[in-house]
Each structure stands twice: as structure tokens, then as C-alpha cells.
Design a protein around this motif. Structure first.
Motif, short mmCIF file in Angstrom:
data_model
loop_
_atom_site.label_atom_id
_atom_site.label_comp_id
_atom_site.label_asym_id
_atom_site.label_seq_id
_atom_site.Cartn_x
_atom_site.Cartn_y
_atom_site.Cartn_z
N THR A 139 0.82 -1.22 0.00
CA THR A 139 0.00 0.00 0.00
C THR A 139 0.85 1.27 0.00
O THR A 139 0.30 2.37 0.04
N ARG A 140 2.17 1.09 0.01
CA ARG A 140 3.10 2.23 0.06
C ARG A 140 2.81 3.12 1.27
O ARG A 140 2.88 4.35 1.19
N SER A 141 2.48 2.47 2.37
CA SER A 141 2.25 3.20 3.62
C SER A 141 3.46 3.00 4.54
O SER A 141 4.43 2.34 4.15
N ALA A 142 3.41 3.55 5.73
CA ALA A 142 4.55 3.51 6.64
C ALA A 142 5.00 2.07 6.90
O ALA A 142 4.19 1.24 7.30
N GLU A 143 6.28 1.80 6.69
CA GLU A 143 6.78 0.44 6.82
C GLU A 143 7.40 0.14 8.19
O GLU A 143 7.61 -1.02 8.53
N THR A 144 7.69 1.16 8.96
CA THR A 144 8.31 0.94 10.26
C THR A 144 7.28 0.44 11.26
O THR A 144 6.25 1.07 11.49
N ILE A 145 7.58 -0.72 11.85
CA ILE A 145 6.67 -1.39 12.78
C ILE A 145 7.16 -1.18 14.21
O ILE A 145 8.36 -1.01 14.45
N ASP A 146 6.27 -1.21 15.15
CA ASP A 146 6.57 -1.03 16.57
C ASP A 146 7.83 -1.81 16.97
O ASP A 146 7.94 -3.01 16.72
N GLU A 147 8.78 -1.13 17.59
CA GLU A 147 10.07 -1.74 17.91
C GLU A 147 9.95 -2.91 18.88
O GLU A 147 10.64 -3.93 18.74
N SER A 181 18.98 -2.58 10.51
CA SER A 181 18.05 -2.50 11.65
C SER A 181 17.53 -3.89 11.99
O SER A 181 17.57 -4.81 11.16
N LEU A 182 17.03 -4.02 13.21
CA LEU A 182 16.48 -5.32 13.62
C LEU A 182 15.29 -5.69 12.75
O LEU A 182 15.10 -6.87 12.42
N GLN A 183 14.49 -4.71 12.35
CA GLN A 183 13.35 -5.01 11.47
C GLN A 183 13.85 -5.57 10.15
O GLN A 183 13.29 -6.56 9.64
N SER A 184 14.88 -4.98 9.58
CA SER A 184 15.43 -5.47 8.32
C SER A 184 15.98 -6.89 8.48
O SER A 184 15.80 -7.74 7.59
N LYS A 185 16.63 -7.15 9.59
CA LYS A 185 17.18 -8.48 9.84
C LYS A 185 16.06 -9.51 10.00
O LYS A 185 16.17 -10.64 9.52
N LEU A 186 14.98 -9.11 10.68
CA LEU A 186 13.85 -10.02 10.86
C LEU A 186 13.22 -10.34 9.51
O LEU A 186 12.96 -11.51 9.19
N LEU A 187 12.98 -9.33 8.71
CA LEU A 187 12.40 -9.56 7.38
C LEU A 187 13.31 -10.45 6.54
O LEU A 187 12.84 -11.33 5.82
N ALA A 188 14.61 -10.22 6.65
CA ALA A 188 15.57 -11.01 5.88
C ALA A 188 15.51 -12.49 6.24
O ALA A 188 15.69 -13.36 5.38
N LEU A 189 15.24 -12.78 7.51
CA LEU A 189 15.11 -14.19 7.93
C LEU A 189 13.97 -14.88 7.20
O LEU A 189 13.99 -16.09 7.00
N THR A 190 12.97 -14.11 6.79
CA THR A 190 11.81 -14.68 6.11
C THR A 190 11.90 -14.53 4.59
O THR A 190 10.90 -14.72 3.90
N GLY A 191 13.08 -14.17 4.10
CA GLY A 191 13.28 -14.05 2.67
C GLY A 191 12.85 -12.73 2.07
O GLY A 191 12.76 -12.59 0.86
N ARG A 192 12.61 -11.73 2.93
CA ARG A 192 12.18 -10.41 2.45
C ARG A 192 13.33 -9.42 2.51
O ARG A 192 14.04 -9.36 3.52
N ASP A 193 13.50 -8.64 1.45
CA ASP A 193 14.58 -7.66 1.39
C ASP A 193 13.97 -6.27 1.26
O ASP A 193 13.45 -5.90 0.20
N ASP A 194 14.00 -5.52 2.34
CA ASP A 194 13.33 -4.21 2.32
C ASP A 194 14.12 -3.14 1.57
O ASP A 194 13.69 -2.01 1.46
#
Length: 200
Positions: A139-147, A181-194
Motif C-alpha cells: 500500500t506504500r504506507s509507513a513500513e516501520t513497525i513497533d520496535e 536494523s532489527l526489522q530489516s534483519k527479521l524480514l531477511a530471515l523470512t526471505g524479504r529484502d526491504d
């Protein structure tokens, strides 16, 4: 002998509060949907299919927390209407209420095993969190999720990093820099590259 002062504090994660947070984060991105056919980072699903998946997972929660078998619970689920925003509001609330009424140590029958309510809760919070980012990107909305939410889900996924891909639920992990960032690392674990743009 180790003194009390030398011991690392034990951090207790409040998964009930984080479940509420995860659903609030997902709701914010759902409210930003304008194109239900838009692609998502999960290449198997467009936006409508992604949201449908998340809602259907919530449908299971009250049924399974009441102690029903998978077969019985499946027979009680109903097809979703085309108004996914309304369906999410209904089933998100039903799931939230069910989590707060369930005994943490009660047993829940899932498709792959019988687990405790707390284990199931952790799994569900993690699923909604990852798909919140998918929906944010779609949706091209805010991507930063609660820390705090990200840190909690990391504590679930990081110990399983060697088996996540083998589970068939996620793509291969993506290499990311140590300073990510920890969010980027978490996404990367699931095969997602932000760092990559969303492919049409």
C-alpha cells in the motif's frame, strides 16, 4: 558464585499486549488499501489474497482456543464476504477477546502439533507482524513497525533461522549488513529484502 547483581535480567514478553499492537499495526495498513489487486512482497499473493489469509487465520483462533479439533473448527468457519475491512474488524476482535480469555498453558491442536496457548499466540503475533510489513509495502504506507513488537518476533524467529526455509513457509534468508536494523534483519530471515522495490 554469581551474585544477583551479575545476573542478566529476565525479560518477560507480554504477548497479549503485543497481539493487540500487531492487530493495530495491521489495521493501519489495511486502512491504506486502495488497490486490492496490487502485488505484495509475498509473490504468491496479491493484496486481497494476503489480507484474506490474515483474516482466515483469525477465524481459527476462537474455535481452537475453545478446545475444538481442527476438523470441527473447519466445519464452523464460514466464507468471507467481499468487504475484507469489515471482516477483519469482526475477526480481529473475536481473536483478541479469545486470547484474553484463554488459559496460557491450555493445549491447542494445530495442523502440525499440539501446543500451548502461549506458543500459538506467539506464532500468530509473528504471522500478523510479518504480513503487516507486506501490506505496508503493497500500500506504500509507513513500513516501520513497533520496535517492541519487532524485538519480540525476532526472539521467536532468530532461534529457528536454520529451519525457517525448510518449513516451506518462507523463502531463503536474505543476507543483510551487520549494521542493518532489527526489522530489516527479521524480514531477511523470512526471505524479504526491504532494500528492493516492490515488483509489479
Amino acid at each position: 558464585m554469581t551474585s544477583t547483581a551479575d545476573r542478566s535480567p529476565i525479560v518477560t514478553i507480554d504477548w497479549l499486549t503485543l497481539q493487540y499492537t500487531a492487530h493495530a499495526e495491521f489495521t493501519a495498513r489495511l486502512n491504506a488499501v486502495t488497490d486490492w489487486n496490487a502485488p505484495t512482497p509475498d509473490t504468491d499473493w496479491n493484496t486481497r489474497q494476503l489480507v484474506t489469509h490474515v483474516i482466515e487465520e483469525q477465524q481459527w483462533v476462537p474455535l481452537l482456543l475453545e478446545g475444538r479439533s481442527l476438523r470441527h473448527a473447519r466445519s464452523l468457519k464460514r466464507p468471507l464476504s467481499s468487504d475484507l475491512a469489515a471482516e477483519w474488524a469482526q475477526y480481529s476482535k473475536a481473536a483478541t477477546d479469545a486470547w484474553r480469555s484463554a488459559a496460557p498453558d491450555a493445549q491447542v491442536q494445530l495442523s502440525y502439533d499440539t501446543v500451548t496457548v502461549t506458543e500459538y499466540l506467539r506464532e500468530q503475533v509473528s504471522d500478523v507482524t510479518i504480513h503487516t510489513w507486506d501490506l505496508a509495502r503493497a500500500t506504500r504506507s509507513a513500513e516501520t513497525i513497533d520496535e517492541e513488537l519487532i524485538a519480540a518476533v525476532w526472539s521467536v524467529f532468530e532461534p529457528q533461522k536454520e529451519t525457517l526455509e525448510a518449513s516451506g513457509l518462507f523463502s531463503s534468508p536474505v543476507p543483510v549488513p551487520e549494521h542493518a536494523s532489527l526489522q530489516s534483519k527479521l524480514l531477511a530471515l523470512t526471505g524479504r529484502d526491504d532494500r528492493l522495490p516492490l515488483s509489479a
